[in-house]
Design a protein around this motif. Structure first.
Motif, PDB file in Angstrom:
ATOM      1  N   LYS A  42       0.769  -1.077  -0.033  1.00 53.89           N
ATOM      2  CA  LYS A  42       0.241  -0.043   0.316  1.00 53.89           C
ATOM      3  C   LYS A  42       0.893   1.402   0.083  1.00 53.89           C
ATOM      4  N   SER A  45       2.028   1.969  -3.501  1.00 55.40           N
ATOM      5  CA  SER A  45       1.086   2.472  -4.376  1.00 55.40           C
ATOM      6  C   SER A  45       0.868   3.846  -4.130  1.00 55.40           C
ATOM      7  N   LYS A  46       0.907   4.170  -2.806  1.00 49.92           N
ATOM      8  CA  LYS A  46       0.641   5.793  -2.474  1.00 49.92           C
ATOM      9  C   LYS A  46       1.709   6.377  -3.095  1.00 49.92           C
ATOM     10  N   LYS A  48       3.715   5.669  -5.549  1.00 46.39           N
ATOM     11  CA  LYS A  48       3.864   5.372  -7.120  1.00 46.39           C
ATOM     12  C   LYS A  48       5.253   4.882  -7.190  1.00 46.39           C
ATOM     13  N   TYR A  69      -3.385  -6.999  -3.794  1.00 45.82           N
ATOM     14  CA  TYR A  69      -2.949  -5.488  -3.398  1.00 45.82           C
ATOM     15  C   TYR A  69      -2.079  -4.707  -4.222  1.00 45.82           C
ATOM     16  N   ALA A  70      -1.207  -5.215  -4.956  1.00 48.21           N
ATOM     17  CA  ALA A  70      -0.354  -4.533  -5.834  1.00 48.21           C
ATOM     18  C   ALA A  70      -0.895  -3.745  -6.774  1.00 48.21           C
ATOM     19  N   ASN A  71      -0.346  -2.922  -7.461  1.00 48.46           N
ATOM     20  CA  ASN A  71      -0.609  -1.734  -8.496  1.00 48.46           C
ATOM     21  C   ASN A  71       0.206  -2.174  -9.521  1.00 48.46           C
ATOM     22  N   SER A  72      -0.369  -2.725 -10.757  1.00 46.87           N
ATOM     23  CA  SER A  72       0.613  -3.337 -11.813  1.00 46.87           C
ATOM     24  C   SER A  72       1.124  -1.970 -12.554  1.00 46.87           C
ATOM     25  N   GLU A  73       0.594  -0.802 -12.552  1.00 47.77           N
ATOM     26  CA  GLU A  73       1.125   0.270 -13.127  1.00 47.77           C
ATOM     27  C   GLU A  73       2.587   0.614 -12.753  1.00 47.77           C
ATOM     28  N   MET A  93       1.477  -8.736 -14.596  1.00 51.25           N
ATOM     29  CA  MET A  93       0.983  -7.278 -13.560  1.00 51.25           C
ATOM     30  C   MET A  93       2.494  -6.617 -13.602  1.00 51.25           C
TER      31      MET A  93
END
Length: 184
Positions: A42, A45-46, A48, A69-73, A93
């Motif tokens: 998290k 992600s916050k 980036k 939970y992970a951000n693939s970006e 991802m």
């Protein structure tokens, strides 16, 4: 976290290798590791930032948490990739696979077999200095220079030139750390 030298979040992840023998303590340890790992995801992600992920004897739980939970970006790297085929779908991802000195070990059969299954655009070469020194220097302190032995072995296994391996993995590191590619 916003400092220019902060390029990723980690090393974070799950390690079930040395769990307590007591069943209650073991369950509590695993629960705590998962909570901390989720909070680090998290945080990444916050801000980036990509994740640098450690997985040891915890491939199933790690994949489940990453997928949830992970951000693939921003993705990340599976540091010292453990050759688990269960983790291969994470390439979709935006996760990269860090390959280090273990690839050159005589007993690295699983990693040698799975390496060709990893998409080339998701391969990275890394060091785990001061540990996991590649052959023929095992037993001495690992140094970044020794990654040349990893590149050589990777080229042999993938049947491509060493210069192509170096080019591919350099471009991949620039993709992963895109904001910071001018310093790579």
């Amino acid at each position: 976290m916003n400092h220019p030298k902060c390029v990723a979040i980690g090393e974070c992840g799950l390690d079930y290798y040395r769990l307590p023998e007591d069943e209650v303590e073991k369950i509590e340890n695993i629960k705590k590791q998962k909570e901390v790992f989720i909070s680090q995801i998290k945080l990444a992600s916050k801000y980036k930032k990509p994740l640098i992920i450690h997985v040891r004897e915890a491939s199933s739980d790690s994949r489940q948490i990453i997928e949830e939970y992970a951000n693939s970006e921003f993705g990340g790297v599976l540091h010292c990739y453990n050759a688990s085929p269960h983790l291969l779908p994470l390439a979709n991802m935006n996760f990269f696979f860090g390959i280090g000195g273990v690839l050159t070990f005589k007993n690295a059969r699983k990693l040698v077999e799975i390496l060709p299954q990893i998409p080339k655009d998701k391969l990275l070469i890394e060091t785990d200095a001061p540990y996991l020194t590649p052959h023929p220097h095992r037993g001495v302190r690992n140094e970044p220079y020794y990654t040349t032995f990893v590149a050589s072995k990777m080229a042999e296994i993938l049947d491509i030139s060493e210069s192509e391996v170096k080019s591919i993995t350099t471009q991949n590191s620039k993709k992963l750390f895109k904001e910071f590619s001018s310093i790579i």
